[in-house]
Scaffold this motif. Sequence first.
Motif, mmCIF file in Angstrom:
data_model
loop_
_atom_site.group_PDB
_atom_site.id
_atom_site.type_symbol
_atom_site.label_atom_id
_atom_site.label_comp_id
_atom_site.label_asym_id
_atom_site.label_seq_id
_atom_site.Cartn_x
_atom_site.Cartn_y
_atom_site.Cartn_z
ATOM 1 N N LYS A 173 0.834 -1.194 0.000
ATOM 2 C CA LYS A 173 0.000 0.000 0.000
ATOM 3 C C LYS A 173 0.871 1.247 0.000
ATOM 4 O O LYS A 173 2.030 1.221 0.391
ATOM 5 C CB LYS A 173 -0.927 0.009 1.212
ATOM 6 C CG LYS A 173 -2.011 -1.054 1.170
ATOM 7 C CD LYS A 173 -3.006 -0.862 2.293
ATOM 8 C CE LYS A 173 -4.150 -1.866 2.193
ATOM 9 N NZ LYS A 173 -5.173 -1.649 3.245
ATOM 10 N N GLN A 224 -2.812 -2.382 13.464
ATOM 11 C CA GLN A 224 -3.847 -3.243 12.881
ATOM 12 C C GLN A 224 -3.639 -4.706 13.278
ATOM 13 O O GLN A 224 -4.614 -5.423 13.546
ATOM 14 C CB GLN A 224 -3.847 -3.100 11.363
ATOM 15 C CG GLN A 224 -4.393 -1.777 10.874
ATOM 16 C CD GLN A 224 -4.406 -1.694 9.357
ATOM 17 O OE1 GLN A 224 -3.488 -2.174 8.694
ATOM 18 N NE2 GLN A 224 -5.443 -1.092 8.806
ATOM 19 N N SER A 258 -10.091 -10.106 8.541
ATOM 20 C CA SER A 258 -10.132 -9.012 7.578
ATOM 21 C C SER A 258 -9.140 -7.913 7.956
ATOM 22 O O SER A 258 -8.432 -7.379 7.098
ATOM 23 C CB SER A 258 -11.551 -8.440 7.513
ATOM 24 O OG SER A 258 -11.606 -7.308 6.669
ATOM 25 N N ASP A 298 -5.748 -6.626 5.955
ATOM 26 C CA ASP A 298 -5.573 -5.229 5.586
ATOM 27 C C ASP A 298 -4.232 -4.689 6.068
ATOM 28 O O ASP A 298 -3.647 -3.796 5.438
ATOM 29 C CB ASP A 298 -6.705 -4.392 6.174
ATOM 30 C CG ASP A 298 -6.711 -2.967 5.654
ATOM 31 O OD1 ASP A 298 -6.701 -2.782 4.421
ATOM 32 O OD2 ASP A 298 -6.700 -2.031 6.471
ATOM 33 N N SER A 299 -3.725 -5.237 7.165
ATOM 34 C CA SER A 299 -2.453 -4.755 7.716
ATOM 35 C C SER A 299 -1.269 -5.103 6.827
ATOM 36 O O SER A 299 -0.229 -4.427 6.875
ATOM 37 C CB SER A 299 -2.222 -5.355 9.112
ATOM 38 O OG SER A 299 -1.835 -6.727 9.038
#
Length: 457
Positions: A41, A402, A420, A424-425
Amino acid sequence: MRRVILPICLMLGACVPGNYTYNEPASRAALPQESTMPPMKAFSAPRPVPPQRSNRDIIRDFLDLSFQMESGRMLQHFSRFEGPVTLRVTGEPPISLMADLNRLIHRLRTEAGIDIRRVSDEGANITIEAVSRDDIRRQLPTAACFVVPNISRITQYRSARNARSTDWTRITRREKIAIFVPNDSSPQEVRDCLHEELAQALGPLNDLYRLNDSVFNDDNVHAVLTGFDMLILRAYYSPELRAGMTRREVEARLPAILSRLNPGGDRIGPRFYGSTPRAWIDAIQTALGPGARPAQRREAAVDALRIAQAVGWADHRRAFSHFALGRLTQASDPDFAQDQFAAADQFYQRTPGTELHRAFTAAQLASYAIAQGRGEDALMLIGPHLGTAERFENAALLATLQMLRAEALELTGRVAEARSVRLDSLGWARYGYGADWAVRAKLREVGALSPLKGPNG
């Protein structure tokens, strides 16, 4: 000038997880393999927080940053580039470097008003050479990256390090500067080096522990240039100043410069944070820097806290003293360490502009709550700080928070939601921690906190 290797990116055990090999088997289910890792990300548009302090304080900060070295040596003249600044990249830069550098240059142009651009020719004012960490540490063993005037390649450093040409105190007009950054570290570490070293190549050469909202601070809490830093650089390149001015000449012009650039600062009362004693700085660097034995580190952390108490601090430096002592005692005396983290959070809470510091502290407090099976408490500790980590562009901290949240959710029976959040982490962790093996190592470290799993799953 250099960004010092300090184990104070402040997440749990260490900046980059260690003691893991590439082929170590997973110690817990749901640990992703390399083929299932999500894409890395990246942060969107920067959201710097404008400085919330008096211009009278900023004048003092500007002068102390600009006319003194970290070593304490005084600078007799103001130094900067005059005219447009050109920059080139050499060596073997990682893919992430160019994107982060372009983003930083855009910020310097738009927020600091500096006429800086990338070029490809050898006559560039600033050369960024991407080399290995080993290359950097062969030159400066405690450095993650560094900046030197009047050379362009790292191979020139050893013979030039004691020359008059590389003595910052003899330089008034900057014309040629080299920055050396690692090409085999995590994307976040490379980016952090770009921000700190390019800022010092362009502007102030000093770091001040009394600054809680700046990269010009050796605590390494802030990863990217802040609103305060951009204001300092904008003032640095204001038309009212020029290379070669004395401290008195610069001081005479600063009130009008800051009134123009930061009018709100004229309406804020000064805080006049006191200077930082050299003894406290030395104690902190011994406690958290490389080279000292564990017993020496703990003793130094105790000394730092004792000095902070004796001076009567109630600001972020007192908080950081508690934090450092907590970091160095959490393995041997976790209850005592948590008392230190709680004390740190109390002092941070009383000090404006320490939201990011509190986010780091929350990670420590939440890890302790998870280890005790207090999932709801951990969620309450983590929740307010996820947005802070993202706003200040600290992917390693955001990923760690996270991961901790995922463990806390599992403790409260919310398994699907935990899965979830953990997934995402990973995208943030790939930017913050780098290699996939390092991401998996951080997952193991956080997962081992939970009494549902333990270190062996």
